[in-house]
Design a protein around this motif. Sequence first.
Motif, mmCIF file in Angstrom:
data_model
loop_
_atom_site.group_PDB
_atom_site.id
_atom_site.type_symbol
_atom_site.label_atom_id
_atom_site.label_comp_id
_atom_site.label_asym_id
_atom_site.label_seq_id
_atom_site.Cartn_x
_atom_site.Cartn_y
_atom_site.Cartn_z
ATOM 1 N N VAL A 65 -9.799 -3.091 5.266
ATOM 2 C CA VAL A 65 -8.617 -2.231 5.329
ATOM 3 C C VAL A 65 -8.564 -1.460 6.648
ATOM 4 O O VAL A 65 -7.480 -1.165 7.161
ATOM 5 C CB VAL A 65 -8.582 -1.270 4.119
ATOM 6 N N ASN A 106 -5.214 -1.635 9.024
ATOM 7 C CA ASN A 106 -4.448 -0.468 9.451
ATOM 8 C C ASN A 106 -4.429 -0.328 10.972
ATOM 9 O O ASN A 106 -3.403 0.048 11.556
ATOM 10 C CB ASN A 106 -5.026 0.797 8.817
ATOM 11 N N GLY A 122 -8.916 -1.171 -1.304
ATOM 12 C CA GLY A 122 -8.070 -0.498 -0.323
ATOM 13 C C GLY A 122 -7.037 -1.430 0.280
ATOM 14 O O GLY A 122 -5.890 -1.029 0.530
ATOM 15 N N VAL A 123 -7.427 -2.671 0.518
ATOM 16 C CA VAL A 123 -6.492 -3.657 1.066
ATOM 17 C C VAL A 123 -5.381 -3.945 0.064
ATOM 18 O O VAL A 123 -4.191 -3.940 0.402
ATOM 19 C CB VAL A 123 -7.221 -4.961 1.456
ATOM 20 N N GLN A 151 -4.371 -2.129 -2.459
ATOM 21 C CA GLN A 151 -3.537 -0.940 -2.629
ATOM 22 C C GLN A 151 -2.540 -0.776 -1.491
ATOM 23 O O GLN A 151 -1.359 -0.496 -1.714
ATOM 24 C CB GLN A 151 -4.416 0.302 -2.734
ATOM 25 N N ARG A 152 -3.007 -0.983 -0.273
ATOM 26 C CA ARG A 152 -2.136 -0.834 0.905
ATOM 27 C C ARG A 152 -1.010 -1.862 0.891
ATOM 28 O O ARG A 152 0.159 -1.533 1.125
ATOM 29 C CB ARG A 152 -2.971 -0.995 2.164
ATOM 30 N N GLN A 188 1.514 -1.189 -1.937
ATOM 31 C CA GLN A 188 2.391 -0.070 -1.582
ATOM 32 C C GLN A 188 3.493 -0.513 -0.620
ATOM 33 O O GLN A 188 4.669 -0.151 -0.786
ATOM 34 C CB GLN A 188 1.574 1.055 -0.937
ATOM 35 N N LEU A 189 3.120 -1.305 0.379
ATOM 36 C CA LEU A 189 4.103 -1.754 1.367
ATOM 37 C C LEU A 189 5.160 -2.660 0.733
ATOM 38 O O LEU A 189 6.348 -2.539 1.033
ATOM 39 C CB LEU A 189 3.399 -2.482 2.512
ATOM 40 N N GLN A 207 -3.564 -2.887 -10.501
ATOM 41 C CA GLN A 207 -3.758 -3.331 -9.122
ATOM 42 C C GLN A 207 -4.269 -4.773 -9.075
ATOM 43 O O GLN A 207 -3.773 -5.598 -8.295
ATOM 44 C CB GLN A 207 -4.764 -2.403 -8.417
#
Length: 233
Positions: free
Chosen positions: A13, A17, A47-48, A50-51, A54-55, A110
């Motif tokens: 992640v 980012n 984390g990946v 989730q990111r 979200q996007l 998730q």
Amino acid sequence: MRTFFITDIHGDVEGLNLLLDKAEVAPDRDQLVFGGDMINRGKDSAGVVQRIKQLTEQYPHNVHAVMGNHEEMMADYLVRGDKLWLSHGGRETLKSFAAAFPDEAVRQEQMVWACSLPLYYENDRYIFTHAGLNPAQPLDKQERDILWMNEYDFYHQPGAELLELTGGKPVIHGHTPVERIYWDGVRMNCDLGSNTYSVLDERSLGLVNLTEMTYLVYKQAGKKLEERRIGRY
């Protein structure tokens, strides 16, 4: 609108980012496609996921994700208890999700999202998929084994047959790690071996700018960034 593609992130992640920030990707006006294998091998699979989730939810018209074979293995584990996934980074991924999402319902949401993504995404210029396509099957009836298609088999398929399948659109994909990104007008492999490539110093994560035919490379061992132009052959 610019079009970006990134694939085989494998739990990095931080690199994800960094690349998005460096390229100044603006999901409200740029298109961004993720090519699967978000999880396993790296430190922060949760984390990946989730990111990216979200996007895709915040910018549903511009940000899209497809499934990889590592998400497929996770799905087989969650649904049938198939333990193959555990020996390919699944144990570490389970720990990552447990730490990031202590609430089991949120954690399941998730993981199920990551396992429910489509096999391909199509825009007006390209077809995006994880590993390849089978020209013997209609595009909307591709079988799930395309998630495991190796580069040798995919690149030995006649280009004319693939373009007939896709309506003349090149296929942008990942799955098989390479050190450089090239394309032949039909296929482009964008997997730079994040947390995977056999040569440690060459393990990289790449963000491909299909509009400008360039790509940013984040070399994980030395934490270095560089920009390259996509080669042709």
